[in-house]
Design a protein around this motif. Structure first.
Motif, PDB file in Angstrom:
ATOM      1  N   LEU A 108      13.680   1.424  -1.297  1.00  0.00           N
ATOM      2  CA  LEU A 108      13.113   0.519  -0.166  1.00  0.00           C
ATOM      3  C   LEU A 108      13.689   0.879   1.218  1.00  0.00           C
ATOM      4  CD1 LEU A 108      12.104  -2.373   0.241  1.00  0.00           C
ATOM      5  CD2 LEU A 108      14.219  -3.530   0.259  1.00  0.00           C
ATOM      6  N   ALA A 109      14.569   1.611   1.475  1.00  0.00           N
ATOM      7  CA  ALA A 109      14.980   2.088   2.701  1.00  0.00           C
ATOM      8  C   ALA A 109      13.864   3.141   2.861  1.00  0.00           C
ATOM      9  CB  ALA A 109      16.424   2.735   2.570  1.00  0.00           C
ATOM     10  N   ARG A 110      13.319   3.866   1.969  1.00  0.00           N
ATOM     11  CA  ARG A 110      12.242   4.896   2.341  1.00  0.00           C
ATOM     12  C   ARG A 110      10.957   4.418   2.512  1.00  0.00           C
ATOM     13  NH1 ARG A 110      10.693   9.130   4.531  1.00  0.00           N
ATOM     14  NH2 ARG A 110       9.255  10.285   3.466  1.00  0.00           N
ATOM     15  N   LEU A 111      10.738   3.290   1.716  1.00  0.00           N
ATOM     16  CA  LEU A 111       9.653   2.699   1.859  1.00  0.00           C
ATOM     17  C   LEU A 111       9.399   2.038   3.495  1.00  0.00           C
ATOM     18  CD1 LEU A 111       8.900   0.549  -1.343  1.00  0.00           C
ATOM     19  CD2 LEU A 111       7.685   2.705  -0.598  1.00  0.00           C
ATOM     20  N   GLN A 136       0.525  -1.239  -0.176  1.00  0.00           N
ATOM     21  CA  GLN A 136       0.041   0.207   0.150  1.00  0.00           C
ATOM     22  C   GLN A 136       0.895   1.390   0.053  1.00  0.00           C
ATOM     23  OE1 GLN A 136      -2.792  -0.485   3.204  1.00  0.00           O
ATOM     24  NE2 GLN A 136      -3.634   1.615   2.933  1.00  0.00           N
ATOM     25  N   ILE A 137       2.102   1.241   0.949  1.00  0.00           N
ATOM     26  CA  ILE A 137       2.849   2.285   1.017  1.00  0.00           C
ATOM     27  C   ILE A 137       3.637   2.427  -0.181  1.00  0.00           C
ATOM     28  CG2 ILE A 137       5.006   3.097   2.046  1.00  0.00           C
ATOM     29  CD1 ILE A 137       4.241   1.806   4.511  1.00  0.00           C
ATOM     30  N   ALA A 138       3.865   1.503  -1.223  1.00  0.00           N
ATOM     31  CA  ALA A 138       4.617   1.306  -2.410  1.00  0.00           C
ATOM     32  C   ALA A 138       3.688   2.066  -3.526  1.00  0.00           C
ATOM     33  CB  ALA A 138       5.053   0.117  -2.775  1.00  0.00           C
ATOM     34  N   ALA A 139       2.324   1.688  -3.440  1.00  0.00           N
ATOM     35  CA  ALA A 139       1.258   2.193  -4.389  1.00  0.00           C
ATOM     36  C   ALA A 139       0.998   3.751  -4.192  1.00  0.00           C
ATOM     37  CB  ALA A 139       0.006   1.430  -4.157  1.00  0.00           C
ATOM     38  N   GLU A 140       1.092   4.073  -3.090  1.00  0.00           N
ATOM     39  CA  GLU A 140       0.848   5.582  -2.550  1.00  0.00           C
ATOM     40  C   GLU A 140       2.066   6.478  -3.120  1.00  0.00           C
ATOM     41  OE1 GLU A 140      -1.425   4.580   1.399  1.00  0.00           O
ATOM     42  OE2 GLU A 140       0.629   5.900   1.577  1.00  0.00           O
ATOM     43  N   SER A 141       3.319   5.806  -2.949  1.00  0.00           N
ATOM     44  CA  SER A 141       4.478   6.652  -3.350  1.00  0.00           C
ATOM     45  C   SER A 141       4.681   6.719  -4.703  1.00  0.00           C
ATOM     46  CB  SER A 141       5.558   5.880  -2.849  1.00  0.00           C
ATOM     47  OG  SER A 141       5.710   5.662  -1.429  1.00  0.00           O
ATOM     48  N   ILE A 142       4.055   5.651  -5.446  1.00  0.00           N
ATOM     49  CA  ILE A 142       4.202   5.713  -6.862  1.00  0.00           C
ATOM     50  C   ILE A 142       3.106   6.756  -7.331  1.00  0.00           C
ATOM     51  CG2 ILE A 142       3.464   4.311  -9.160  1.00  0.00           C
ATOM     52  CD1 ILE A 142       4.993   1.931  -7.758  1.00  0.00           C
TER      53      ILE A 142
END
Ligand SMILES: [Zn+2]
Length: 104
Positions: free
Chosen positions: A92-95, A14-20
């Motif tokens: 990945l570190a940021r996620l 979910q965090i990855a999708a929001e970031s993208i």
């Protein structure tokens, strides 16, 4: 924290999708960051050698392909970073930093 075993995949996805969604693909390196985030989430499934430090907000990862160890937070030791490009280590570190803030 052992990344491969302790991260909830659903929350991280979910965090990855929001970031993208926040990245403008037309911006400088926008597409590369989107790509890096995709690779970062895939890395969790395939790389068991990743540790996240809560103190330094950094991700320590050993790459099985290059046999290199990377410590990523704002910077990285990989080729992509040296060339000024986004890399999956920093993505990945940021996620995971966002994940830790959200789940604590
Ligand atoms: Zn890197």
């Amino acid at each position: 924290m052992n990344v491969a075993t302790e991260i909830n995949r659903e929350i991280l996805g979910q965090i990855a999708a929001e970031s993208i969604a926040k990245i403008d693909p037309q911006s400088a390196n926008g597409k590369r960051w989107i790509n890096a985030i995709g690779k970062a989430t895939a890395e969790i499934e395939t790389n068991p050698y990743m540790t996240y430090s809560h103190d330094s907000h950094s991700l320590l990862m050993m790459s099985e392909t290059s046999n290199q160890t990377y410590t990523a937070n704002g910077t990285c030791q990989c080729k992509a970073f040296a060339n000024g490009f986004p890399c999956r280590h920093r993505a990945l570190a940021r996620l995971i930093t966002i994940y830790v803030e959200r789940t604590r």
